[in-house]
Design a protein around this motif. Sequence first.
Motif, PDB file in Angstrom:
ATOM      1  N   LYS A  30       0.833  -1.209   0.000  1.00  0.00           N
ATOM      2  CA  LYS A  30       0.000   0.000   0.000  1.00  0.00           C
ATOM      3  C   LYS A  30       0.869   1.261   0.000  1.00  0.00           C
ATOM      4  O   LYS A  30       0.662   2.183  -0.791  1.00  0.00           O
ATOM      5  N   VAL A  31       1.845   1.306   0.887  1.00  0.00           N
ATOM      6  CA  VAL A  31       2.730   2.472   0.976  1.00  0.00           C
ATOM      7  C   VAL A  31       3.513   2.636  -0.320  1.00  0.00           C
ATOM      8  O   VAL A  31       3.637   3.743  -0.853  1.00  0.00           O
ATOM      9  N   GLY A  32       4.030   1.545  -0.852  1.00  0.00           N
ATOM     10  CA  GLY A  32       4.780   1.597  -2.096  1.00  0.00           C
ATOM     11  C   GLY A  32       3.933   2.076  -3.260  1.00  0.00           C
ATOM     12  O   GLY A  32       4.403   2.837  -4.120  1.00  0.00           O
ATOM     13  N   SER A  33       2.680   1.654  -3.307  1.00  0.00           N
ATOM     14  CA  SER A  33       1.773   2.088  -4.380  1.00  0.00           C
ATOM     15  C   SER A  33       1.503   3.586  -4.292  1.00  0.00           C
ATOM     16  O   SER A  33       1.486   4.287  -5.318  1.00  0.00           O
ATOM     17  N   ILE A  34       1.298   4.074  -3.088  1.00  0.00           N
ATOM     18  CA  ILE A  34       1.033   5.506  -2.902  1.00  0.00           C
ATOM     19  C   ILE A  34       2.255   6.333  -3.306  1.00  0.00           C
ATOM     20  O   ILE A  34       2.145   7.327  -4.030  1.00  0.00           O
ATOM     21  N   THR A  91       4.629   5.463  -5.358  1.00  0.00           N
ATOM     22  CA  THR A  91       4.782   5.358  -6.808  1.00  0.00           C
ATOM     23  C   THR A  91       3.821   6.288  -7.525  1.00  0.00           C
ATOM     24  O   THR A  91       4.200   6.956  -8.504  1.00  0.00           O
ATOM     25  N   ALA A  92       2.595   6.372  -7.066  1.00  0.00           N
ATOM     26  CA  ALA A  92       1.614   7.267  -7.684  1.00  0.00           C
ATOM     27  C   ALA A  92       2.049   8.726  -7.548  1.00  0.00           C
ATOM     28  O   ALA A  92       1.946   9.504  -8.505  1.00  0.00           O
ATOM     29  N   ILE A  93       2.542   9.110  -6.378  1.00  0.00           N
ATOM     30  CA  ILE A  93       2.983  10.496  -6.157  1.00  0.00           C
ATOM     31  C   ILE A  93       4.166  10.826  -7.064  1.00  0.00           C
ATOM     32  O   ILE A  93       4.197  11.884  -7.705  1.00  0.00           O
ATOM     33  N   VAL A  94       5.145   9.930  -7.139  1.00  0.00           N
ATOM     34  CA  VAL A  94       6.312  10.166  -7.996  1.00  0.00           C
ATOM     35  C   VAL A  94       5.882  10.238  -9.453  1.00  0.00           C
ATOM     36  O   VAL A  94       6.379  11.090 -10.212  1.00  0.00           O
ATOM     37  N   THR A  95       4.955   9.394  -9.865  1.00  0.00           N
ATOM     38  CA  THR A  95       4.466   9.422 -11.237  1.00  0.00           C
ATOM     39  C   THR A  95       3.820  10.765 -11.572  1.00  0.00           C
ATOM     40  O   THR A  95       4.070  11.352 -12.634  1.00  0.00           O
TER      41      THR A  95
END
Length: 68
Positions: A50-54, A56-60
Amino acid sequence: MAKTGAKADSGPVAARPPATGSEQGERAMAQQQEMKAAEETYTGFLSLLKVGSIITAIVTVLVVLLIS
């Protein structure tokens, strides 16, 4: 083929005697402990996912904004 000294058929294997009540209880407790450890590992994995997905979305989003 080289001979290793091992026999192809070592004969019948002795059957294991049926488990006693205390052995069954110990196995059940061991299985419960293994299940608890597995659940803790899975919960940690989900949290990291979950943390990694969030992140990744922010960096994207940041990269897309910088490019545009």
